[in-house]
Design a protein around this motif. Structure first.
Motif, PDB file in Angstrom:
ATOM      1  N   LEU A 138       0.947  -0.812   0.424  1.00 48.02           N
ATOM      2  CA  LEU A 138      -0.376   0.329   0.264  1.00 48.02           C
ATOM      3  C   LEU A 138       0.929   1.536   0.106  1.00 48.02           C
ATOM      4  O   LEU A 138       0.203   2.276  -0.260  1.00 48.02           O
ATOM      5  CB  LEU A 138      -0.911  -0.476   1.361  1.00 48.02           C
ATOM      6  CG  LEU A 138      -2.597  -1.166   0.888  1.00 48.02           C
ATOM      7  CD1 LEU A 138      -2.776  -1.317   2.844  1.00 48.02           C
ATOM      8  CD2 LEU A 138      -3.063  -0.088   0.402  1.00 48.02           C
ATOM      9  N   ASP A 139       1.896   0.751   0.509  1.00 47.26           N
ATOM     10  CA  ASP A 139       2.951   2.431   0.615  1.00 47.26           C
ATOM     11  C   ASP A 139       3.513   2.801  -1.157  1.00 47.26           C
ATOM     12  O   ASP A 139       3.394   3.595  -0.745  1.00 47.26           O
ATOM     13  CB  ASP A 139       3.695   2.223   1.853  1.00 47.26           C
ATOM     14  CG  ASP A 139       4.524   3.066   2.083  1.00 47.26           C
ATOM     15  OD1 ASP A 139       3.988   4.051   2.572  1.00 47.26           O
ATOM     16  OD2 ASP A 139       6.130   2.882   2.576  1.00 47.26           O
ATOM     17  N   HIS A 153       0.485   3.980  -2.961  1.00 50.89           N
ATOM     18  CA  HIS A 153       0.820   5.281  -2.101  1.00 50.89           C
ATOM     19  C   HIS A 153       1.953   6.413  -3.018  1.00 50.89           C
ATOM     20  O   HIS A 153       1.585   7.928  -3.203  1.00 50.89           O
ATOM     21  CB  HIS A 153       0.671   5.395  -0.872  1.00 50.89           C
ATOM     22  CG  HIS A 153       0.412   6.973  -0.143  1.00 50.89           C
ATOM     23  ND1 HIS A 153      -0.709   7.574  -0.238  1.00 50.89           N
ATOM     24  CD2 HIS A 153       1.159   7.972   0.710  1.00 50.89           C
ATOM     25  CE1 HIS A 153      -0.652   9.265  -0.038  1.00 50.89           C
ATOM     26  NE2 HIS A 153       0.377   8.984   0.791  1.00 50.89           N
ATOM     27  N   PRO A 166      -4.951   7.161  -5.736  1.00 45.09           N
ATOM     28  CA  PRO A 166      -5.386   7.123  -5.182  1.00 45.09           C
ATOM     29  C   PRO A 166      -5.992   5.222  -4.319  1.00 45.09           C
ATOM     30  O   PRO A 166      -6.034   4.914  -4.486  1.00 45.09           O
ATOM     31  CB  PRO A 166      -6.912   7.464  -5.559  1.00 45.09           C
ATOM     32  CG  PRO A 166      -6.300   7.911  -6.721  1.00 45.09           C
ATOM     33  CD  PRO A 166      -5.445   6.470  -7.341  1.00 45.09           C
ATOM     34  N   ALA A 167      -6.352   5.561  -2.710  1.00 44.88           N
ATOM     35  CA  ALA A 167      -6.539   4.685  -1.587  1.00 44.88           C
ATOM     36  C   ALA A 167      -7.352   4.185  -2.643  1.00 44.88           C
ATOM     37  O   ALA A 167      -8.005   3.229  -2.162  1.00 44.88           O
ATOM     38  CB  ALA A 167      -6.741   5.625  -0.334  1.00 44.88           C
ATOM     39  N   GLU A 168      -8.348   4.904  -2.748  1.00 40.38           N
ATOM     40  CA  GLU A 168      -9.768   4.196  -3.175  1.00 40.38           C
ATOM     41  C   GLU A 168      -9.461   3.299  -4.473  1.00 40.38           C
ATOM     42  O   GLU A 168     -10.849   2.504  -5.048  1.00 40.38           O
ATOM     43  CB  GLU A 168     -11.159   5.065  -3.340  1.00 40.38           C
ATOM     44  CG  GLU A 168     -10.577   6.279  -4.354  1.00 40.38           C
ATOM     45  CD  GLU A 168     -10.245   5.291  -5.729  1.00 40.38           C
ATOM     46  OE1 GLU A 168     -11.694   4.704  -6.403  1.00 40.38           O
ATOM     47  OE2 GLU A 168     -10.429   6.279  -6.829  1.00 40.38           O
ATOM     48  N   VAL A 208      -6.838   0.583  -5.027  1.00 41.80           N
ATOM     49  CA  VAL A 208      -5.890   0.354  -4.378  1.00 41.80           C
ATOM     50  C   VAL A 208      -6.675  -1.027  -4.577  1.00 41.80           C
ATOM     51  O   VAL A 208      -5.984  -2.503  -5.398  1.00 41.80           O
ATOM     52  CB  VAL A 208      -5.353   0.405  -3.551  1.00 41.80           C
ATOM     53  CG1 VAL A 208      -4.434   1.586  -3.651  1.00 41.80           C
ATOM     54  CG2 VAL A 208      -5.851   0.458  -1.877  1.00 41.80           C
ATOM     55  N   ARG A 209      -7.586  -1.185  -4.129  1.00 45.42           N
ATOM     56  CA  ARG A 209      -8.228  -2.800  -4.300  1.00 45.42           C
ATOM     57  C   ARG A 209      -9.782  -2.529  -5.738  1.00 45.42           C
ATOM     58  O   ARG A 209     -10.332  -3.357  -5.097  1.00 45.42           O
ATOM     59  CB  ARG A 209      -9.106  -2.935  -2.501  1.00 45.42           C
ATOM     60  CG  ARG A 209      -8.038  -2.869  -1.455  1.00 45.42           C
ATOM     61  CD  ARG A 209      -8.812  -3.105  -0.153  1.00 45.42           C
ATOM     62  NE  ARG A 209      -8.225  -2.763   0.875  1.00 45.42           N
ATOM     63  CZ  ARG A 209      -6.799  -3.613   1.701  1.00 45.42           C
ATOM     64  NH1 ARG A 209      -6.531  -4.495   1.498  1.00 45.42           N
ATOM     65  NH2 ARG A 209      -6.223  -3.211   2.293  1.00 45.42           N
TER      66      ARG A 209
END
Lengths: 471, 236
Positions: B115-116, B119, B124-126, B128-129
């Protein structure tokens, strides 16, 4: 390799097209398993009931002359093997029962095909049909883009830039696809195993377990071949479209054209005699033996003279044995030999035709898995011949025992009858299907063909993949 | 001198095209070498030769002193690659794609570490999955950058890496390259973007018709001069 396999597996499961196709194939497999079981149960119950009925009728005959009993005859019904619910093989075409009587060896009659419409010629929807024909199609649709899509989208370069070889990528894909295919096929085979071992009507045992294990392993190798083949074709073809067309072409060639062509070639190279011709030939040859029903037969007279000399008497009345019984016994021995020779010739012709197809299995895996699957399921031609020979051995022994009874009645036997209890002492037909150890030598060629394919395709295919272009 | 990347008389010829003619190039650790040139000038061919994806007609490419043709797998331990159009596996999420490519490179990261990387690459964090099939080109490019960075390679081979990135993301990418360069990572970047080349490059090379026609330190030119030089070669 594990990462690539996992990627392929997860990607495949998330692909809606694969999901739709695999659900369809799985549904067909489950349906074929359940239909196979229902058909097995119905036919098995019918045959058991019929065998029981004819046995009762045979044993409850009134007081009769033994030769009348020999002509009254009996029937032998072929029980189905447990695994035939997965692969009915040639069972639908080979007949279910044979009439056992004096003087002649009848062929096995009343096949399902004889009693069904012509549509059965197109093949039944059995588990084996789905496994042999439809699962390979599923594999083709699953794997045709294995490399071409990676190449077309550009992911292959990124993948290889991580330091993995084409060979590792290929094995990873093969392993990943294998897991996906196993996921589709395993539930149906698990259901089949549950039906085989979880219900009372199936005689489970080590033999059945062995057959089922080898059945599953054989199909695992067969599917592996298609997966490797599809991945190799995908690696060497320029586009996904070309790969799909090539693979579908190979499927049509291997699963439809070659088997039909081989069957036609076999029938042309080794033509089988017609039933009418065989009956005529047998009839003609049987003339050379003693005719038990012809008192004027010269060979009967010679036999009688020999008996008079042997027992040192001057007339038939003084003989302790019935001349008629001995003549019948000799006549039976001769005619049985004639029949056996002709049936052996006919079976040899069929076996040569089958052998040709087995040899083509070295070129075509479909023609290797078919006999292997049928053989393990106990529904191939060899198992049919085993039943035919067991029925004939029983018939011959029964008739000769009746002839011996007649012989022991002495002179004037034709005017007398034996007590009704006599028939209850006679053995009944009880067929014991051959064990796996008997079947395996018959299946050596298909086994070798499949293994050669697996080793050869893996070796050559992976070499081709290693040398294939990247972009 | 120990060059991390070296081309010796590297030549690639196709049946009807000379893609690269006698390239001689040396790149040191920490150097950012930008290849400028029109489409078909030989930039991507050069990168593909260093990656071992194509075999040279003559000459040799070396990575960390190892000849590429003789060590096609070993040299990839030292290389990370970002193509012009990063294509990922559409049925996997960005996180899963990064985990896959990292594991193939021999790195088993924990999820927090993955995740790092995503990032820092600007994803965008939304997203990643989310499955990559739903990503824009720029988002895929960012995952590609994360894959390259997570490999901790000595050399980055970049083929138009900022293609599809918005100006902010391009700027962040330039900063990332500068940072990696300062840590000793060598970069060979094929680009059309003269200003980006001037900004991040330590040297620029101009390619024309498969030939490296000029090499200049970026410090010796300003952006306008570099553009003028480039246009001069192109017009000739």
């Amino acid at each position: 390799m594990h990462s690539i396999a996992q990627k392929e597996f997860v990607s495949t499961l998330r692909d809606k097209r694969f999901l739709v196709l695999s659900v369809l194939v799985l549904a067909l497999l489950l349906a074929a398993t359940l239909v196979g079981r229902a058909s097995y149960q119905t036919l098995q119950q019918e045959r058991q009931l019929a065998q029981q009925t004819v046995n009762d009728q045979f044993r409850h005959q009134p007081a009769r002359h033994p030769h009348r009993v020999a002509h009254y005859g009996s029937f032998a019904f072929r029980p189905r093997s447990g695994l035939s619910l997965l692969d009915s093989g040639v069972d639908s075409f080979t007949g279910t029962s044979v009439f056992l009587e004096a003087h002649q060896q009848n062929s096995v009659n009343f096949s399902q095909a004889q009693q069904s419409g012509s549509l059965i010629r197109f093949g039944e929807m059995t588990v084996a049909f789905v496994l042999q024909m439809l699962v390979p199609l599923l594999i083709i649709f699953l794997c045709f883009g294995a490399f071409t899509q990676e190449r077309e989208t550009g992911t292959l370069k990124l993948l290889l830039s991580q330091g993995v070889s084409l060979r590792q990528v290929a094995w990873g894909k093969i392993w990943g696809y294998s897991r996906a295919v196993a996921l589709v096929v395993a539930p149906a085979l698990a259901l089949a195993a549950a039906l085989l071992f979880g219900t009372e009507e199936f005689t489970s045992g080590a033999d059945l377990v062995g057959r089922l294990v080898l059945f599953v392993l054989s199909y695992a190798v067969y599917f592996f071949l298609f997966i490797v083949g599809a991945v190799v074709v995908s690696a060497v073809q320029a586009s996904s479209r070309a790969a799909l067309v090539t693979l579908l072409g190979l499927w049509i060639l291997g699963c439809i054209i070659l088997p039909k062509a081989t069957a036609n070639l076999g029938a042309t190279l080794y033509p089988a005699v017609t039933k009418a011709q065989m009956d005529a030939d047998v009839h003609e040859e049987a003339q050379h033996g003693i005719n038990g029903h012809d008192p004027q037969d010269q060979r009967s007279a010679a036999l009688k003279a020999g008996l008079l000399k042997k027992y040192g008497v001057d007339s038939e009345e003084k003989l302790p044995v019935s001349v008629g019984g001995i003549v019948m016994s000799e006549s039976e021995a001769y005619s049985a030999k004639v029949y056996q020779q002709h049936f052996a010739d006919l079976n040899a012709t069929y076996e040569r035709q089958n052998r040709l197809s087995d040899w083509v299995g070295l070129l075509n895996p479909y023609q290797a898995i078919r006999p292997l699957s049928m053989g393990l399921a106990g529904s191939d031609f060899a198992h049919y011949v085993h039943f035919q020979q067991a029925a004939e051995a029983y018939r011959y022994a029964l008739v000769q025992r009746l002839n011996a009874l007649q012989t022991s009645m002495g002179y004037g036997d034709k005017e007398r009858k034996l007590d009704a209890h006599t028939w209850q002492q006679l053995p009944l037909f009880a067929y014991q299907a051959p064990p796996l150890g008997w079947a395996l030598p018959h299946l050596l060629l298909p086994v070798v063909a499949l293994l050669l394919w697996a080793v050869g395709l893996s070796w050559l295919g992976l070499r081709l993949i290693s040398n294939s272009r990247l972009a | 001198m120990n060059y991390i990347l070296e081309a010796r008389d590297l030549r690639k010829e196709y049946p009807n095209k000379l893609a690269l003619q006698g390239l001689n190039l040396q790149i040191e650790p920490g150097e950012v070498f930008c290849l400028l040139g029109q489409n078909g000038a030989g930039k991507s061919t050069t990168i593909n030769l260093f990656l071992g994806f194509i075999a040279p007609t003559s000459g040799a490419a070396f990575v960390n002193g190892m000849e590429v043709a003789a060590n096609p797998l070993k040299i990839k331990e030292h290389l990370a690659y970002i193509p012009e159009n990063v294509m990922l596996y559409p049925h996997l999420t960005g996180l899963e794609n990064l985990a896959l490519f990292s594991s193939l490179a021999g790195f088993k990261y924990k999820e927090a570490e993955l995740l790092d990387y995503l990032h820092h690459a600007g994803l965008p964090a939304e997203a990643v999955r989310r499955r990559v099939g739903t990503y824009s080109k720029g988002m895929r490019q960012k995952v590609g950058i994360a894959i390259a960075v997570a490999k901790h390679a000595k050399v980055l081979l970049l083929d138009e890496p900022t293609s599809g990135l918005d100006p902010k993301a391009s700027n962040e990418f330039s900063q990332l390259l500068t940072q990696l360069s300062a840590e000793g990572t060598a970069v060979l970047m094929a680009t059309h973007d003269i200003f980006r080349a001037k900004e991040v490059g330590t040297r620029v090379g101009i390619m024309r018709e498969g030939e490296l026609v000029d090499v200049r330190p970026t410090a010796a030119l300003n952006a306008q001069e570099l553009e003028q030089l480039y246009l001069t070669y192109m017009h000739n």
